[in-house]
Every structure is written in structure tokens, then in C-alpha cells.
Design a protein around this motif. Structure first.
Motif, PDB file in Angstrom:
ATOM      1  N   PRO A 305       0.806  -1.228   0.000  1.00 35.94           N
ATOM      2  CA  PRO A 305       0.000   0.000   0.000  1.00 35.94           C
ATOM      3  C   PRO A 305       0.838   1.278   0.000  1.00 35.94           C
ATOM      4  O   PRO A 305       0.407   2.302  -0.533  1.00 35.94           O
ATOM      5  CB  PRO A 305      -0.819  -0.126   1.297  1.00 35.94           C
ATOM      6  N   SER A 306       2.036   1.229   0.597  1.00 35.17           N
ATOM      7  CA  SER A 306       2.867   2.429   0.653  1.00 35.17           C
ATOM      8  C   SER A 306       3.413   2.821  -0.718  1.00 35.17           C
ATOM      9  O   SER A 306       3.858   3.969  -0.902  1.00 35.17           O
ATOM     10  CB  SER A 306       4.027   2.213   1.632  1.00 35.17           C
ATOM     11  N   VAL A 307       3.401   1.902  -1.690  1.00 38.45           N
ATOM     12  CA  VAL A 307       3.907   2.225  -3.031  1.00 38.45           C
ATOM     13  C   VAL A 307       2.816   2.105  -4.087  1.00 38.45           C
ATOM     14  O   VAL A 307       3.107   2.068  -5.278  1.00 38.45           O
ATOM     15  CB  VAL A 307       5.098   1.309  -3.410  1.00 38.45           C
ATOM     16  N   GLN A 308       1.554   2.035  -3.672  1.00 39.08           N
ATOM     17  CA  GLN A 308       0.473   1.839  -4.638  1.00 39.08           C
ATOM     18  C   GLN A 308       0.397   2.971  -5.646  1.00 39.08           C
ATOM     19  O   GLN A 308       0.244   2.738  -6.856  1.00 39.08           O
ATOM     20  CB  GLN A 308      -0.865   1.693  -3.915  1.00 39.08           C
ATOM     21  N   SER A 309       0.509   4.209  -5.188  1.00 41.45           N
ATOM     22  CA  SER A 309       0.431   5.331  -6.121  1.00 41.45           C
ATOM     23  C   SER A 309       1.605   5.320  -7.095  1.00 41.45           C
ATOM     24  O   SER A 309       1.441   5.648  -8.281  1.00 41.45           O
ATOM     25  CB  SER A 309       0.396   6.653  -5.357  1.00 41.45           C
ATOM     26  N   TYR A 310       2.790   4.924  -6.625  1.00 43.70           N
ATOM     27  CA  TYR A 310       3.967   4.883  -7.496  1.00 43.70           C
ATOM     28  C   TYR A 310       3.827   3.806  -8.568  1.00 43.70           C
ATOM     29  O   TYR A 310       4.312   3.965  -9.687  1.00 43.70           O
ATOM     30  CB  TYR A 310       5.231   4.624  -6.672  1.00 43.70           C
ATOM     31  N   SER A 311       3.174   2.714  -8.226  1.00 40.53           N
ATOM     32  CA  SER A 311       3.028   1.612  -9.178  1.00 40.53           C
ATOM     33  C   SER A 311       1.920   1.855 -10.194  1.00 40.53           C
ATOM     34  O   SER A 311       1.982   1.324 -11.307  1.00 40.53           O
ATOM     35  CB  SER A 311       2.746   0.299  -8.436  1.00 40.53           C
ATOM     36  N   CYS A 312       0.911   2.671  -9.844  1.00 36.24           N
ATOM     37  CA  CYS A 312      -0.275   2.812 -10.699  1.00 36.24           C
ATOM     38  C   CYS A 312      -0.355   4.141 -11.453  1.00 36.24           C
ATOM     39  O   CYS A 312      -0.770   4.164 -12.621  1.00 36.24           O
ATOM     40  CB  CYS A 312      -1.541   2.650  -9.865  1.00 36.24           C
ATOM     41  N   GLY A 429       6.385  -4.181   8.552  1.00 38.35           N
ATOM     42  CA  GLY A 429       6.282  -3.713   7.174  1.00 38.35           C
ATOM     43  C   GLY A 429       6.305  -2.201   7.083  1.00 38.35           C
ATOM     44  O   GLY A 429       6.991  -1.627   6.226  1.00 38.35           O
ATOM     45  N   ALA A 430       5.573  -1.542   7.973  1.00 38.61           N
ATOM     46  CA  ALA A 430       5.544  -0.076   7.962  1.00 38.61           C
ATOM     47  C   ALA A 430       6.903   0.512   8.322  1.00 38.61           C
ATOM     48  O   ALA A 430       7.355   1.493   7.704  1.00 38.61           O
ATOM     49  CB  ALA A 430       4.478   0.422   8.925  1.00 38.61           C
ATOM     50  N   MET A 431       7.567  -0.094   9.311  1.00 41.52           N
ATOM     51  CA  MET A 431       8.875   0.416   9.730  1.00 41.52           C
ATOM     52  C   MET A 431       9.918   0.247   8.640  1.00 41.52           C
ATOM     53  O   MET A 431      10.838   1.068   8.511  1.00 41.52           O
ATOM     54  CB  MET A 431       9.318  -0.302  11.006  1.00 41.52           C
ATOM     55  N   SER A 432       9.804  -0.801   7.847  1.00 38.79           N
ATOM     56  CA  SER A 432      10.780  -1.024   6.777  1.00 38.79           C
ATOM     57  C   SER A 432      10.553  -0.091   5.591  1.00 38.79           C
ATOM     58  O   SER A 432      11.507   0.325   4.920  1.00 38.79           O
ATOM     59  CB  SER A 432      10.720  -2.479   6.307  1.00 38.79           C
ATOM     60  N   MET A 433       9.292   0.271   5.320  1.00 37.82           N
ATOM     61  CA  MET A 433       9.002   1.101   4.150  1.00 37.82           C
ATOM     62  C   MET A 433       9.073   2.594   4.451  1.00 37.82           C
ATOM     63  O   MET A 433       9.329   3.392   3.540  1.00 37.82           O
ATOM     64  CB  MET A 433       7.604   0.763   3.609  1.00 37.82           C
ATOM     65  N   PHE A 434       8.857   2.984   5.695  1.00 34.95           N
ATOM     66  CA  PHE A 434       8.832   4.411   6.031  1.00 34.95           C
ATOM     67  C   PHE A 434      10.114   5.134   5.625  1.00 34.95           C
ATOM     68  O   PHE A 434      10.051   6.180   4.952  1.00 34.95           O
ATOM     69  CB  PHE A 434       8.553   4.603   7.519  1.00 34.95           C
ATOM     70  N   PRO A 435      11.289   4.640   5.992  1.00 34.98           N
ATOM     71  CA  PRO A 435      12.502   5.378   5.576  1.00 34.98           C
ATOM     72  C   PRO A 435      12.714   5.360   4.066  1.00 34.98           C
ATOM     73  O   PRO A 435      13.215   6.335   3.503  1.00 34.98           O
ATOM     74  CB  PRO A 435      13.634   4.644   6.314  1.00 34.98           C
TER      75      PRO A 435
END
Length: 455
Positions: A305-312, A429-435
Motif C-alpha cells: 500500500p505504501s507504493v500503490q500510487s507509485y506503481s499505478c 512492514g511499515a517500519m521497513s518502508m517508512f525510511p
């Protein structure tokens, strides 16, 4: 089976994450009117992780004081808090205060923290409560949990959140803006249409949904036709007794019983049972189930979900909205399929996890290539992205439901740990994607109207 109980279980499940999911889909209308701007998603990510103090407390209580905590008073408290917090948000979300030398949306951030506590704590209270009902209602609860993401998304679509019109930037320009060939430059600008109704009405809708969840919970406890389907008190007492027995066995370091696994044909005949739950699964199988559960929730709740906008978005605004909406539909559809085909095979679980992870890897790859992913100038690229998101959510949502069904058979304590691992996986998952997303900016967003990539 009672249709009324199915409906109530579904409405109860909707209240699990509807508040925070609603907050996320409303961000495009909230962000322009608050001082935090587009830093708000980063703040929300941190706030949601801090809210895991609720699940941590509940899990520790079940671990060290088994049988001492009744979920029902906790559920009444958190759902009532959710009703109040969403109602207050409708009127206070734009209010700001000076904190230090800067202006901040203190009311919005504080109430968002309360809603995060409500939704995070639901993972370790709602599921154990479902032990009081017959097993078939657990899948209905998961359908409701899936709808907790779909319903706010559909309401936001009706509201007109993020609806873009691409207009020629030089359409109204004077002759100095016309190029030497006598035409315009053809540059398109994104114009976001005004919403059909306000943010205040949307938050009041969320408050109503939380009130519906509270009403459903009351009826699940007190409606005569539903009470008749509750498990008898003796069964609940036996469950608590089993939890205490499991703790005592662990403390005394008793060796596991060496018996053939007649109930679970997937394990080797002489493999020792674990002391987890009813002992149906071996230690290795229990570890496998919880690792898969954490991994699947990390991917579906945080990482992708954290990269959904980047992928679409590089494929266009229509592809973005289709992917988000159809993915939200895929979640309850997977739960509905699991209602009729509750296959408990650990082998199938592993295959579906690998399959869903593969589709997730494709999504992550396209997000990393943004704003110029593969097939960006072709309709096939947009179609592939939408289909990939649907299959990704469909397969891993089915895995989550099947794990819930498996752990429900193992008893009350197993469902508590199920909720705790769900939150743990989401947090990691959130902690890994946030930075990666918010600090280092490794992902570049595409433009909904102009995608300047070599053909």
C-alpha cells in the motif's frame, strides 16, 4: 446457521478498521487544508505504530493472566471511543494550535491516535470474541473486515476524492504561448474536481459506521436468537482451563507428547505435537503458520500500500482508481470464497503465499521504475497492473482467512496470538518502508496526465 447472526458478524467486522481506512482515503481532501501538508501520511504511519501499545497490553494480559481478561468490556470501550473520536473529528479536524514555534493540527493528530488504538486493539479482541459463536461465523467476520476497506473507498469515490481532469495548459494562453508551428505545446495539467460533499460529512459517516458496529456487537451479545447460538459456558471455561494448562506445561518444561498426528495428515507420523492450542500442529508447523501470517500482513497492510500510487499513477489516473477499487473488492471476495472452500492445507497456504508474493514483487518492481515502468505507453501495461493488484490481494487475503480458520480451531488463545502477529507483521512492514518512501525518497511519483518516458 442464522442469517441474522451472519449479518451482525459482518457489521461487527466492518468496525474493525473502517476508521483508519477512511482516514487514508480522505487524505487528498484533508492535506491541502492543514499545516502538515503531505507530511501527514508519514505522521499517521508513526501514530499507528505507537497505537500498538493497545494490542501489546491485551496480549501480555492473556500471556501472564490467562482467563482473567474478558474481551467484551474492552470491545465496548474501544468501539464507543471510535464512535466519539470520529464524531469529534467531523468538527475539529481543521483546528490548529501553536506547539513550540509552529502550528500543528493537534486535534486531528490526537484523535487519529485514538482511532489507531481502537483499530489496532480490535485485532486482539474482536477475533477472540468470535470464539463465542459457531465456527462458520468467523469467515463472515473476515468478510466484514474486508469491507472495512472497501466501503470507505466507495464512499470516497462517490464523494469525488482524487477525480482528475486533464486539461491543456495552453488552452487559454495568449499568442505568445503558441509555438512556431502554429499549434500549442500540448502540455496537460491535472485539475482536481471539487468534492461532492465535505470532509465533515465523511467523518460523520465513519462515526455512523462505528455506531453500527457497536449496535451489532450489542445484538451479538443479547439478541435471543443469537444467544442461543453461543457456545455454552462450560466450553468457554474449558478453553480458559486449556490456556492455563498450556502455560503450566511451558513453565514446567514438560516434553511434548510423542503421538501419531492422526488429525493432521500433513505432518510426519512420529513428529511431536506442540503445546500450542490443542496440539494439532507440530512446533515447526506453528512457526510456519505465524511466519506466513506476519509476512502476508506486512505485504498487504504496509509494504505494497505504501507504493500503490507509485506503481499505478504512471499508467494514468483511471488505472490508479481501478487498481485501488478492484483490490479493495478482492479482499471481501477472497473471504467469501473461503466461506465455501475453507481448505486448511499448509501446502496450499505456502503455494498461495509464494504466488501472491510474486505478484507483489512485480508491483514493487514497477513502483521502483516509476515514473517510467514497463509498458507505460500501452493499455496492456495498465491492464496488467490492475490485474496484478487484484490477484495479489485475492491470494493473500485468502491465506489470511484460512490461517484465521486454522487458529480458531486451536482455541481462544490462538486467536489472541493471531491478532498480535497481524499487528507485528504490519508494524515491521511499515517500519521497513517508512525510511525508503518518506526519508530517502527512493520512489518517484508519476504524473496522472503527463508521462514523459521514452517510447
Amino acid at each position: 446457521m442464522s442469517l441474522l447472526t451472519h449479518v451482525l458478524a459482518c457489521l461487527f467486522g466492518i468496525g474493525s478498521w473502517v476508521a483508519i481506512n477512511g482516514m487514508w482515503v480522505e487524505l487528498p481532501l484533508i492535506v491541502p487544508k492543514i499545516p502538515e501538508g503531505w507530511y501527514l501520511p508519514s505522521y499517521l504511519t508513526v501514530i499507528i505504530q505507537l497505537a500498538n501499545i493497545g494490542p501489546l497490553f491485551i496480549t501480555l494480559m492473556h500471556r501472564f493472566r490467562p482467563g482473567a481478561l474478558d474481551e467484551r468490556p474492552v470491545i465496548y470501550t474501544i468501539v464507543g471511543l471510535g464512535v466519539l473520536a470520529t464524531f469529534l473529528l467531523a468538527f475539529l479536524w481543521k483546528h490548529t494550535l501553536f506547539v513550540g514555534n509552529a502550528v500543528h493540527s493537534v486535534a486531528l493528530l490526537s484523535l487519529s491516535f485514538l482511532l489507531s488504538v481502537v483499530d489496532c486493539t480490535s485485532s486482539v479482541t474482536f477475533l477472540p470474541f468470535m470464539m463465542r459463536l459457531q465456527p462458520q461465523y468467523l469467515t463472515t467476520y473476515f468478510i466484514g473486515e474486508g469491507l472495512s476497506g472497501l466501503i470507505p473507498a466507495l464512499v470516497a469515490l462517490i464523494q469525488g476524492v482524487g477525480v482528475v481532469q486533464c486539461k491543456n495548459a495552453t488552452a487559454n494562453a495568449n499568442f505568445s504561448m503558441v509555438n512556431y508551428t502554429g499549434g500549442t505545446s500540448g502540455e496537460l495539467e491535472a485539475h482536481y474536481q471539487p468534492a461532492n460533499f465535505s470532509v465533515q460529512i465523511f467523518f460523520l459517516f465513519l462515526s455512523t459506521m462505528m455506531a453500527v458496529c457497536l449496535g451489532a456487537f450489542v445484538m451479538l451479545n443479547y439478541h435471543p436468537s443469537v444467544v442461543q447460538e453461543h457456545k455454552c459456558e462450560k466450553y468457554l471455561d474449558d478453553t480458559k482451563h486449556q490456556e492455563k494448562a498450556d502455560i503450566s506445561l511451558t513453565l514446567q518444561n514438560h516434553p511434548a507428547e510423542q503421538t501419531p498426528m492422526l488429525e493432521h495428515p500433513e505432518g510426519p507420523a512420529n513428529e511431536p505435537r506442540s503445546t500450542f492450542g490443542k496440539g494439532t500442529y507440530s512446533r515447526a508447523e506453528v512457526v510456519f503458520i505465524f511466519v506466513v501470517l506476519a509476512w502476508v500482513n506486512a505485504l498487504t497492510n504496509a509494504v505494497l500500500p505504501s507504493v500503490q500510487s507509485y506503481s499505478c499513477l504512471p499508467y494514468g489516473n483511471q488505472a490508479y482508481h481501478l487498481a485501488t477499487t478492484m483490490a479493495a473488492v478482492a479482499n471481501p471476495v477472497a473471504c467469501f470464497i473461503a466461506m465455501f472452500f475453507p481448505i486448511r492445507s499448509l501446502m496450499l497456504m505456502g503455494v498461495l503465499t509464494v504466488t501472491g508474493t510474486g505478484f507483489g514483487a512485480y508491483i514493487m518492481g514497477m513502483a521502483a521504475l516509476s515514473p517510467c515502468p514497463l509498458l507505460v505507453h500501452h493499455e496492456l501495461g495498465a491492464a496488467l497492473m490492475v490485474i496484478t493488484w487484484v490477484i495479489f490481494v485475492l491470494t493473500l487475503s485468502y491465506v489470511k482467512v484460512i490461517i484465521g480458520v486454522i487458529l480458531r480451531d486451536e482455541g481462544h488463545s490462538a486467536l489472541v496470538w493471531c491478532g498480535a502477529v497481524v499487528q507485528l507483521g504490519s508494524m515491521l512492514g511499515a517500519m521497513s518502508m517508512f525510511p525508503l518512501v518518506s526519508v530517502y525518497g527512493l520512489f518517484k511519483s508519476g504524473h496522472p496526465c503527463n508521462t514523459k518516458c521514452p517510447k
